[in-house]
Write a protein that holds these residues in place. Structure first.
Motif, PDB file in Angstrom:
ATOM      1  N   PRO A 162      -1.711   9.518   2.793  1.00 54.22           N
ATOM      2  CA  PRO A 162      -1.636   7.997   3.154  1.00 54.22           C
ATOM      3  C   PRO A 162      -2.270   8.060   4.759  1.00 54.22           C
ATOM      4  O   PRO A 162      -1.640   9.309   5.240  1.00 54.22           O
ATOM      5  CB  PRO A 162      -0.733   6.765   2.873  1.00 54.22           C
ATOM      6  CG  PRO A 162       0.262   8.131   3.044  1.00 54.22           C
ATOM      7  CD  PRO A 162       0.198   9.595   2.325  1.00 54.22           C
ATOM      8  N   ARG A 163      -3.088   7.185   5.353  1.00 56.35           N
ATOM      9  CA  ARG A 163      -3.020   7.251   6.423  1.00 56.35           C
ATOM     10  C   ARG A 163      -3.618   5.134   6.877  1.00 56.35           C
ATOM     11  O   ARG A 163      -4.585   5.038   6.509  1.00 56.35           O
ATOM     12  CB  ARG A 163      -4.275   7.392   7.106  1.00 56.35           C
ATOM     13  CG  ARG A 163      -4.338   9.194   7.237  1.00 56.35           C
ATOM     14  CD  ARG A 163      -5.161  10.330   7.664  1.00 56.35           C
ATOM     15  NE  ARG A 163      -4.949  11.214   7.999  1.00 56.35           N
ATOM     16  CZ  ARG A 163      -4.572  12.708   7.127  1.00 56.35           C
ATOM     17  NH1 ARG A 163      -4.371  12.304   6.083  1.00 56.35           N
ATOM     18  NH2 ARG A 163      -4.246  13.726   8.033  1.00 56.35           N
ATOM     19  N   ASN A 164      -2.930   5.063   7.776  1.00 51.17           N
ATOM     20  CA  ASN A 164      -2.917   3.563   7.612  1.00 51.17           C
ATOM     21  C   ASN A 164      -3.778   3.127   9.496  1.00 51.17           C
ATOM     22  O   ASN A 164      -3.033   4.162  10.037  1.00 51.17           O
ATOM     23  CB  ASN A 164      -1.223   2.805   8.502  1.00 51.17           C
ATOM     24  CG  ASN A 164      -1.425   1.534   8.421  1.00 51.17           C
ATOM     25  OD1 ASN A 164      -2.694   0.951   7.999  1.00 51.17           O
ATOM     26  ND2 ASN A 164       0.240   0.993   8.458  1.00 51.17           N
ATOM     27  N   ILE A 165      -4.970   2.896   9.591  1.00 45.52           N
ATOM     28  CA  ILE A 165      -5.525   2.818  10.342  1.00 45.52           C
ATOM     29  C   ILE A 165      -5.202   1.155  10.650  1.00 45.52           C
ATOM     30  O   ILE A 165      -6.106   0.444  10.449  1.00 45.52           O
ATOM     31  CB  ILE A 165      -7.012   3.108   9.884  1.00 45.52           C
ATOM     32  CG1 ILE A 165      -7.328   4.517   9.926  1.00 45.52           C
ATOM     33  CG2 ILE A 165      -7.577   2.979  11.202  1.00 45.52           C
ATOM     34  CD1 ILE A 165      -8.682   4.765   9.001  1.00 45.52           C
ATOM     35  N   PHE A 166      -4.693   0.901  11.915  1.00 48.70           N
ATOM     36  CA  PHE A 166      -4.178  -0.395  12.387  1.00 48.70           C
ATOM     37  C   PHE A 166      -4.895  -1.108  13.230  1.00 48.70           C
ATOM     38  O   PHE A 166      -4.688   0.284  14.323  1.00 48.70           O
ATOM     39  CB  PHE A 166      -2.959  -1.100  12.307  1.00 48.70           C
ATOM     40  CG  PHE A 166      -1.435  -0.111  12.963  1.00 48.70           C
ATOM     41  CD1 PHE A 166      -1.080  -0.395  13.493  1.00 48.70           C
ATOM     42  CD2 PHE A 166      -1.945   1.629  12.408  1.00 48.70           C
ATOM     43  CE1 PHE A 166      -0.555   0.652  15.110  1.00 48.70           C
ATOM     44  CE2 PHE A 166      -0.618   2.155  13.116  1.00 48.70           C
ATOM     45  CZ  PHE A 166      -0.479   2.338  15.002  1.00 48.70           C
ATOM     46  N   ASN A 191       0.557  -0.679  -0.352  1.00 47.69           N
ATOM     47  CA  ASN A 191       0.080   0.422   0.386  1.00 47.69           C
ATOM     48  C   ASN A 191       1.060   1.649   0.074  1.00 47.69           C
ATOM     49  O   ASN A 191       0.165   2.105  -0.801  1.00 47.69           O
ATOM     50  CB  ASN A 191      -1.166  -0.246   0.779  1.00 47.69           C
ATOM     51  CG  ASN A 191      -2.060  -1.123   1.103  1.00 47.69           C
ATOM     52  OD1 ASN A 191      -2.844  -1.675  -0.059  1.00 47.69           O
ATOM     53  ND2 ASN A 191      -2.720  -1.144   2.362  1.00 47.69           N
ATOM     54  N   GLU A 192       2.400   0.997   0.777  1.00 48.54           N
ATOM     55  CA  GLU A 192       3.532   2.198   0.483  1.00 48.54           C
ATOM     56  C   GLU A 192       3.661   2.680  -0.311  1.00 48.54           C
ATOM     57  O   GLU A 192       3.881   3.493  -0.892  1.00 48.54           O
ATOM     58  CB  GLU A 192       3.694   2.231   1.859  1.00 48.54           C
ATOM     59  CG  GLU A 192       4.793   3.354   1.675  1.00 48.54           C
ATOM     60  CD  GLU A 192       5.688   2.906   2.872  1.00 48.54           C
ATOM     61  OE1 GLU A 192       7.384   3.264   2.662  1.00 48.54           O
ATOM     62  OE2 GLU A 192       5.749   2.706   4.015  1.00 48.54           O
ATOM     63  N   LEU A 193       4.339   1.625  -1.477  1.00 50.30           N
ATOM     64  CA  LEU A 193       4.017   1.067  -2.574  1.00 50.30           C
ATOM     65  C   LEU A 193       3.678   2.466  -3.198  1.00 50.30           C
ATOM     66  O   LEU A 193       4.020   3.361  -4.329  1.00 50.30           O
ATOM     67  CB  LEU A 193       4.409  -0.137  -2.629  1.00 50.30           C
ATOM     68  CG  LEU A 193       4.701   0.273  -4.188  1.00 50.30           C
ATOM     69  CD1 LEU A 193       6.417   0.636  -5.267  1.00 50.30           C
ATOM     70  CD2 LEU A 193       5.285  -1.560  -4.842  1.00 50.30           C
ATOM     71  N   GLU A 201      -5.210   4.130   3.988  1.00 49.07           N
ATOM     72  CA  GLU A 201      -5.971   5.171   2.678  1.00 49.07           C
ATOM     73  C   GLU A 201      -5.700   6.473   2.342  1.00 49.07           C
ATOM     74  O   GLU A 201      -5.144   6.750   3.165  1.00 49.07           O
ATOM     75  CB  GLU A 201      -7.602   5.991   3.828  1.00 49.07           C
ATOM     76  CG  GLU A 201      -8.534   7.231   3.154  1.00 49.07           C
ATOM     77  CD  GLU A 201      -9.458   7.510   4.062  1.00 49.07           C
ATOM     78  OE1 GLU A 201     -10.348   6.788   4.607  1.00 49.07           O
ATOM     79  OE2 GLU A 201      -9.711   8.728   4.285  1.00 49.07           O
ATOM     80  N   ALA A 202      -5.961   6.390   1.387  1.00 46.91           N
ATOM     81  CA  ALA A 202      -4.662   7.328   0.325  1.00 46.91           C
ATOM     82  C   ALA A 202      -5.688   8.842  -0.406  1.00 46.91           C
ATOM     83  O   ALA A 202      -6.477   8.226  -0.823  1.00 46.91           O
ATOM     84  CB  ALA A 202      -3.756   6.527  -0.487  1.00 46.91           C
ATOM     85  N   ASN A 226      -0.194  -9.182  -2.503  1.00 49.29           N
ATOM     86  CA  ASN A 226      -0.419  -7.443  -1.838  1.00 49.29           C
ATOM     87  C   ASN A 226      -0.012  -6.946  -3.561  1.00 49.29           C
ATOM     88  O   ASN A 226      -0.534  -5.957  -4.243  1.00 49.29           O
ATOM     89  CB  ASN A 226      -0.196  -7.231  -1.186  1.00 49.29           C
ATOM     90  CG  ASN A 226      -0.883  -7.895   0.552  1.00 49.29           C
ATOM     91  OD1 ASN A 226      -1.919  -8.011   0.204  1.00 49.29           O
ATOM     92  ND2 ASN A 226       0.244  -8.374   0.741  1.00 49.29           N
ATOM     93  N   ILE A 227       1.606  -7.205  -3.870  1.00 49.68           N
ATOM     94  CA  ILE A 227       2.110  -6.610  -5.001  1.00 49.68           C
ATOM     95  C   ILE A 227       0.808  -6.864  -6.394  1.00 49.68           C
ATOM     96  O   ILE A 227       1.428  -6.112  -6.856  1.00 49.68           O
ATOM     97  CB  ILE A 227       3.262  -7.678  -5.025  1.00 49.68           C
ATOM     98  CG1 ILE A 227       4.114  -6.824  -4.276  1.00 49.68           C
ATOM     99  CG2 ILE A 227       4.483  -6.035  -6.802  1.00 49.68           C
ATOM    100  CD1 ILE A 227       4.124  -5.297  -4.051  1.00 49.68           C
TER     101      ILE A 227
END
Length: 616
Positions: free
Chosen positions: A42-46, A26-28, A58-59, A140-141
């Motif tokens: 982007p925001r990582n909700i973990f 996702n960061e990629l 979420e980007a 994922n990739i």
């Protein structure tokens, strides 16, 4: 169905399972958007567990450069069956759903107003890879490769990113490029592309850098002159001292001797960490600790000591959801009152409110100056949203000719010349006394540091006048601090207005967009972004100049509103609470709707009262 059409202006959300290796993929995607010259936030909700629970990424892709959350999702990459229903519900009408169609999903699980894109990701991955872990990671990739075609992204951007990441590791480079191309080839062969939303090359990133607030704060402490860090691991602040250690290893090691010119101690608990940091500050070192709300709760007794004994120390508070353990991996601005008045008795502490990584850097450095100048604890009030999410921000700037402000420190020469030294004596009228470093002079300038009441010369005293003198002096020092801290930033509306809004910290990116939207709707509001507590005089003037002031913050009780009422004695009826506290970062839509709804209700109330008056 009318589908969403947008270029460089959409929200995409990835719904994954924690521990599945999705974060790097996702960061990629986000980095690729940025490399195409389009601002992305982007925001990582973990979750707070290790693996198995839902996680979202979420980007916000926005050529206008809005870095806050907008609200709503234009495209959902749904990779988690556990959260399927709620993920589907978030998609805007006319939006897009990308999912793994290896296994059939009942038609009733889909929405008719959403364009559905099924790709057999598991099947593709299983056909290409035999190792179970590789199958999961490269799946994922593969979906990033699918997105690159659906959104019309430049394939060479991914090649360059992989080449940088896996330089000297050609095997990993080849395997990742293979996964990207598996997704791209399938999409070109089986799907209609591009979609109505897409990414087109632009040049709107400029010289901005992509980093997180915790790394920035750690670097700010290095440039600000900190030499001692004492800390205890706690989410979401642990990467602050880790970053400090990384940068110290680069900048604070003597090239000839290998001597480390810094000390970092991972302590047994929060009590020990704040105690060591205060001890270092008393000894003349610039010191800090990093923690979160739960750690602040444990540190309050030592904070009272540092306040009353007047010892400089900096605290980087990366706030999270509370109370108690609360939500360790969710964001809030809920430690304001706890930090402002930390410890028993009458205490008041200085707080700085950064809005992004750039200000995490500058405020952390400034906090070390302020701690020395004011001889008191200084809080840098970051939070998880700023601290742990990568964000585009202005490049860090540092003036190499800058000299650290060590405040009022009496030297051996001053003492030898016969200067009167009273450790707690106000000789300049600003409430700040002079201090000496331990060992400054063999016979002069010494004093006993105590947490009990004392007179101006640090001698033990329970006399009422001595106690009152110190307490009034500390209050005077706090007023002096209002002129030393970063000053508020005012954004005036395009037309005169009786309405104002006050906001701070991580609410700022969403607030900026909300103000633009409201202005387009004909709602004009003067806005003030607070950068620090205590409040400078300009804040009181702003409140006095407006009939109604909205206070936007991310906690349940409106803690900033309470601070404004308590410190400036404002009529509470004039301050309207706009609060968001579910643990996710506030959105521009939430702010806009909350303010609009309040104004609508106010007009309705006025209309009813006016009609009643006419009847009478």
């Amino acid at each position: 169905m009318k589908r969403i059409e947008a270029i460089n202006d959409f929200v995409i959300k990835f719904a994954n399972i924690n521990g599945s290796g999705s974060a790097s993929a996702n960061e990629l995607f986000s980095k690729a958007v940025m490399r195409m010259g389009v601002p992305v936030s982007p925001r990582n909700i973990f979750p707070s567990n290790i693996q198995g629970m839902p996680t979202w990424y979420e980007a916000r892709v926005c050529e206008k450069g809005y870095h806050g959350r907008r609200g709503g999702v234009d495209m959902m990459v749904a990779m988690n069956p556990q959260t399927w229903d709620e993920d589907m519900a978030e998609i805007e009408p006319g939006g897009y759903l990308l999912y793994d169609c290896t296994r059939p999903i009942p038609e009733s699980k889909f929405r008719k107003d959403v364009q559905v894109i099924g790709v057999p990701l598991t099947e593709i991955s299983n056909s290409a890879y035999t190792d179970p872990r590789q199958r999961q990671l490269f799946k994922n990739i593969i979906y990033v490769g699918v997105l690159s075609v659906l959104l019309d992204m430049d394939a060479s951007v991914f090649e360059k990113l992989f080449a940088e990441q896996f330089k000297g590791k050609e095997r990993l480079l080849e395997s990742n490029m293979r996964a990207i191309n598996l997704g791209r080839d399938y999409t070109k062969e089986h799907l209609d592309a591009p979609l109505g939303i897409r990414v087109c090359k632009s040049n709107n990133v400029g010289d901005q850098i992509f980093t997180d607030g915790n790394s920035a704060a750690g670097l700010g402490c290095v440039f600000g002159g900190a030499t001692v860090a004492a800390w205890y691991p706690i989410t979401p602040s642990s990467s602050v001292p880790e970053s400090f250690q990384k940068y110290c290893s680069k900048f604070r090691v003597d090239a000839e001797t290998g001597q480390h010119n810094f000390a970092i101690v991972q302590c047994e608990d929060e009590l020990a960490s704040i105690g060591m940091a205060i001890g270092a500050g008393w000894n003349g070192a610039r010191s800090f600790t990093a923690t979160s709300g739960a750690g602040i709760s444990l540190m309050t007794e030592f904070l009272g000591l540092a306040y009353f004994a007047e010892i400089p120390v900096t605290l980087i508070n990366v706030q999270r959801g509370g109370p108690s353990t609360g939500m360790p991996t969710r964001t809030q601005q809920s430690d304001l009152l706890a930090c402002a008045y930390a410890s028993h008795g009458d205490t008041k502490h200085v707080m700085l409110f950064p809005q992004d990584p750039h200000e995490c850097f500058s405020h952390s450095a400034a906090a070390l100056d302020l701690a020395d100048r004011l001889q008191t604890p200084i809080f840098v009030m970051s939070d998880l949203d700023i601290g742990m999410n990568q964000r585009l921000c202005k490049p860090f700037v540092w003036d190499d000719s800058k000299e650290y402000d060590r405040g009022k420190v009496m030297t051996a020469e001053d003492l030898e010349a016969g200067k009167d030294f009273g450790r707690y004596k106000d000789v300049d009228g600003d409430g700040i006394p002079w201090r000496t470093y331990p060992g400054t002079h063999p016979t002069k300038g010494s004093y006993f540091t105590r947490g009990t009441s004392k007179d101006a010369y640090a001698r033990y005293s329970e006399r009422g006048p001595d106690y009152v003198y110190n307490m009034e002096r500390l209050l005077k020092k706090f007023k002096t601090a209002a002129n030393l801290v970063p000053q508020p930033i005012l954004r005036s509306a395009t037309e005169p207005t009786p309405l104002g809004v006050i906001y701070f910290g991580s609410t700022s990116p969403a607030m900026r967009e909300s103000l633009d939207v409201l202005e387009c709707q004909g709602v004009h509001i003067d806005a003030m972004r607070l950068l620090a507590f205590p409040f400078p005089e300009s804040v009181a003037r702003f409140l006095a100049d407006h009939d109604k002031v909205f206070v936007v913050e991310q906690n349940r009780d409106g803690q900033m509103r309470s601070l404004l009422i308590n410190e400036l004695e404002v009529d509470p009826a004039r301050l309207v609470k706009i609060v968001h506290y579910d643990g996710t970062p506030i959105t521009a839509r939430f702010i806009t709707q909350a303010i609009s709804q309040n104004l609508k209700l106010s007009l309705m109330d006025f209309s009813v009262k006016f009609q009643a008056k006419e009847v009478v």
